[in-house]
Design a protein around this motif. Structure first.
Motif, PDB file in Angstrom:
ATOM      1  N   ALA A   1     -69.195  19.717   8.831  1.00  7.84           N
ATOM      2  CA  ALA A   1     -67.983  20.541   8.130  1.00  7.84           C
ATOM      3  C   ALA A   1     -67.428  19.501   7.149  1.00  7.84           C
ATOM      4  O   ALA A   1     -66.615  19.012   5.573  1.00  7.84           O
ATOM      5  N   TRP A   2     -67.360  17.744   6.779  1.00  7.63           N
ATOM      6  CA  TRP A   2     -66.920  17.501   6.099  1.00  7.63           C
ATOM      7  C   TRP A   2     -68.113  16.857   4.728  1.00  7.63           C
ATOM      8  O   TRP A   2     -67.616  17.030   3.720  1.00  7.63           O
TER       9      TRP A   2
ATOM     10  N   GLN B   1     -69.395  27.403   4.036  1.00 14.03           N
ATOM     11  CA  GLN B   1     -67.916  27.066   4.337  1.00 14.03           C
ATOM     12  C   GLN B   1     -66.990  27.385   4.366  1.00 14.03           C
ATOM     13  O   GLN B   1     -66.417  27.179   5.664  1.00 14.03           O
TER      14      GLN B   1
ATOM     15  N   ARG C   1     -68.113  18.346  13.045  1.00 18.81           N
ATOM     16  CA  ARG C   1     -66.718  17.561  12.444  1.00 18.81           C
ATOM     17  C   ARG C   1     -67.710  17.429  11.057  1.00 18.81           C
ATOM     18  O   ARG C   1     -67.624  17.032  10.074  1.00 18.81           O
TER      19      ARG C   1
ATOM     20  N   ASN D   1     -63.636  27.965  12.248  1.00 19.91           N
ATOM     21  CA  ASN D   1     -63.798  26.904  13.297  1.00 19.91           C
ATOM     22  C   ASN D   1     -63.725  25.837  13.702  1.00 19.91           C
ATOM     23  O   ASN D   1     -63.935  24.743  13.953  1.00 19.91           O
ATOM     24  N   ARG D   2     -62.626  25.415  12.423  1.00 20.50           N
ATOM     25  CA  ARG D   2     -61.873  24.254  12.728  1.00 20.50           C
ATOM     26  C   ARG D   2     -60.958  24.062  13.884  1.00 20.50           C
ATOM     27  O   ARG D   2     -61.552  22.302  15.035  1.00 20.50           O
ATOM     28  N   ASP D   3     -60.891  24.323  15.033  1.00 25.54           N
ATOM     29  CA  ASP D   3     -60.124  24.179  16.007  1.00 25.54           C
ATOM     30  C   ASP D   3     -61.184  23.761  16.758  1.00 25.54           C
ATOM     31  O   ASP D   3     -60.552  22.542  18.139  1.00 25.54           O
TER      32      ASP D   3
ATOM     33  N   SER E   1     -68.328  19.358  19.414  1.00 31.47           N
ATOM     34  CA  SER E   1     -67.485  18.628  17.925  1.00 31.47           C
ATOM     35  C   SER E   1     -68.075  18.068  17.096  1.00 31.47           C
ATOM     36  O   SER E   1     -67.611  18.243  15.404  1.00 31.47           O
TER      37      SER E   1
ATOM     38  N   PHE F   1     -67.014  27.071   8.343  1.00 37.10           N
ATOM     39  CA  PHE F   1     -66.689  25.602   9.377  1.00 37.10           C
ATOM     40  C   PHE F   1     -65.518  25.556   9.199  1.00 37.10           C
ATOM     41  O   PHE F   1     -64.483  24.949  10.266  1.00 37.10           O
ATOM     42  N   TRP F   2     -64.310  26.162   8.141  1.00 35.20           N
ATOM     43  CA  TRP F   2     -62.974  26.699   8.339  1.00 35.20           C
ATOM     44  C   TRP F   2     -62.378  27.708   9.285  1.00 35.20           C
ATOM     45  O   TRP F   2     -61.852  26.945   9.896  1.00 35.20           O
TER      46      TRP F   2
ATOM     47  N   TRP G   1     -63.599  21.186  15.961  1.00 35.09           N
ATOM     48  CA  TRP G   1     -63.513  20.016  15.152  1.00 35.09           C
ATOM     49  C   TRP G   1     -63.320  18.992  15.672  1.00 35.09           C
ATOM     50  O   TRP G   1     -64.098  17.593  16.404  1.00 35.09           O
TER      51      TRP G   1
END
Length: 422
Positions: free
Chosen positions: A310-311, A284, A307, A290-292, A303, A287-288, A294
């Motif tokens: 991450a979901w 968690q 993405r 590396n949100r750039d 991506s 993924f947060w 997504w």
């Protein structure tokens, strides 16, 4: 108008269905697509081996119980290229280092290059141990990370070397877990079901582009690609951190289904839960952080993968919790209406029946294949929700206790094997 309203499903039922679909459809869709891809195409390394030296890094902390077995296993590698073993001790307080010295004296020719032992002044966790090791490894090396509580096949370094041969665009490769137990216990069957579901995803992602999730018990990467960068010690998930760092460099991070490591799945519920929570927390965080990526146009395929994952790891657990709360409330409300003779739409009755049947299937998961899948999925989601609760109470998970039940099983299995060989 009355008939139309009366025919509509109760709002609780609508919330249950809506949240459930939003939680599960992205996962099922992604798994199905990746599974299909993994069935019609295979990833295989080239025939040419790398000229770079390989350094196998073995982080340890209080491993006196199994360190001798692990050294026996590593000494069986059939790789004829240049490789060496680096043991990183995180300020152990047991007799592990003395056992290592004794083993090396008893087996002076076990390794073509004498193993090195680097000692950390204090225990800071595995991620810190990996960073510490990187400071002692030359840039031209291939780094192989492995854990003390697993066994790898004698051909592992040969296969790893082939992934990094001349002209390869592979920057990192992860091994695949394989349980030793046979037959599996109930807890182990559920864990294996969970793993197979996600391994299908890792393989498909690797074929399309790269996978962001690695297995830290056996992985390899190009040291020069990491450079002066170091892993974030507050994030955990050192294995998957490496996967994304390598992919950001422009090289691929892949999951190799034939690069297998063997392990016993922890049978102790508390230990197994603790290990799963630690890993979920790390993913968690990762993924947060590396949100750039997504919505990155530059890394289109990767991506999409990031993405979707991450979901699955950040959003789905919340939706599953909402769906479950709505489900139990809807079942209770439906039963209340039936008992009091209150009319209701047929759809509500059908939904309550299906939900109740699903609960039965879940409870009988040990005997029903679909039930095991349902158990594995809901356990995974509950672990992810547990991480959210840990964040609220600000529980520290950077340093964790090694699981002992799998180490005990590994040691016992080794003793039995030696006894049968006599």
């Amino acid at each position: 108008m009355f008939v139309l309203v009366h025919a509509m499903i109760d709002p609780l039922g609508a919330i249950q269905i809506g949240a459930g679909l939003l939680a599960t459809f992205p996962l099922i869709d992604h798994w199905w697509r990746m599974r299909r891809i993994s069935r019609w195409r295979k990833l295989e390394p080239g025939n040419e081996k790398t000229d770079s030296p390989i350094v196998v890094v073995l982080p340890i902390w209080n491993e006196e119980k199994i360190i001798r077995l692990r050294l026996d296993n590593l000494a069986q590698q059939q790789y004829t290229g240049h490789w060496s073993l680096m043991i990183v001790d995180s300020a152990s307080t047991d007799q592990g280092l003395q056992i290592i010295d004794t083993w090396l004296n008893e087996n002076p020719n076990a390794f073509s290059n004498a193993p090195s032992i680097v000692r950390m002044p204090q225990r800071l966790g595995k991620t810190a141990a990996v960073n510490f090791a990187l400071d002692h490894i030359d840039l031209e090396s291939i780094v192989v990370l492995t854990d003390a509580d697993v066994l790898i096949s004698p051909d592992s370094l040969n296969r790893i070397s082939r992934w990094f041969g001349s002209g390869s665009d592979i920057g990192a490769v992860s091994g695949t877990p394989y349980p030793i137990s046979d037959p599996l216990t109930s807890a182990e069957r559920n864990e294996e079901t969970y793993r197979r579901f996600y391994i299908d995803q890792r393989i498909g992602e690797s074929i399309i582009d790269s996978t962001p999730i690695f297995e830290g018990s056996l992985l390899a990467f190009r040291r020069d690609v990491i450079g002066n960068n170091r892993l974030d010690m507050t994030t955990n998930a050192d294995d998957s951190q490496i996967a994304i760092m390598i992919r950001r460099s422009g090289l691929k991070s892949i999951f190799d289904s034939e690069l297998i490591f063997h392990e016993y799945i922890p049978t102790d519920f508390v230990e197994n839960n603790r290990r799963s929570i630690r890993r979920a927390r790390g993913l968690q965080n990762l993924f947060w952080m590396n949100r750039d990526l997504w919505l990155s146009q530059k890394e289109d395929q990767f991506s999409r993968i990031l993405r979707r994952q991450a979901w699955i790891h950040l959003i789905s657990p919340v939706l599953v919790m909402i769906s479950l709360v709505a489900m139990f409330a809807h079942i209770g409300l439906t039963m209340f209406r039936i008992q009091n003779g209150i009319s209701m739409p047929l759809a509500d009755i059908v939904l309550a029946f299906v939900s109740s049947f699903s609960i039965v299937v879940f409870l009988m998961g040990d005997w029903i294949p679909f039930g095991r899948t349902l158990q594995a999925y809901l356990r995974g989601q509950s672990i992810l929700m547990h991480v959210y609760l840990d964040r609220i109470i600000r529980r520290n998970a950077a340093i964790w206790e090694p699981t002992q039940s799998n180490r005990d099983a590994l040691l016992e299995s080794s003793k039995k094997k030696k006894g049968s060989d006599l």
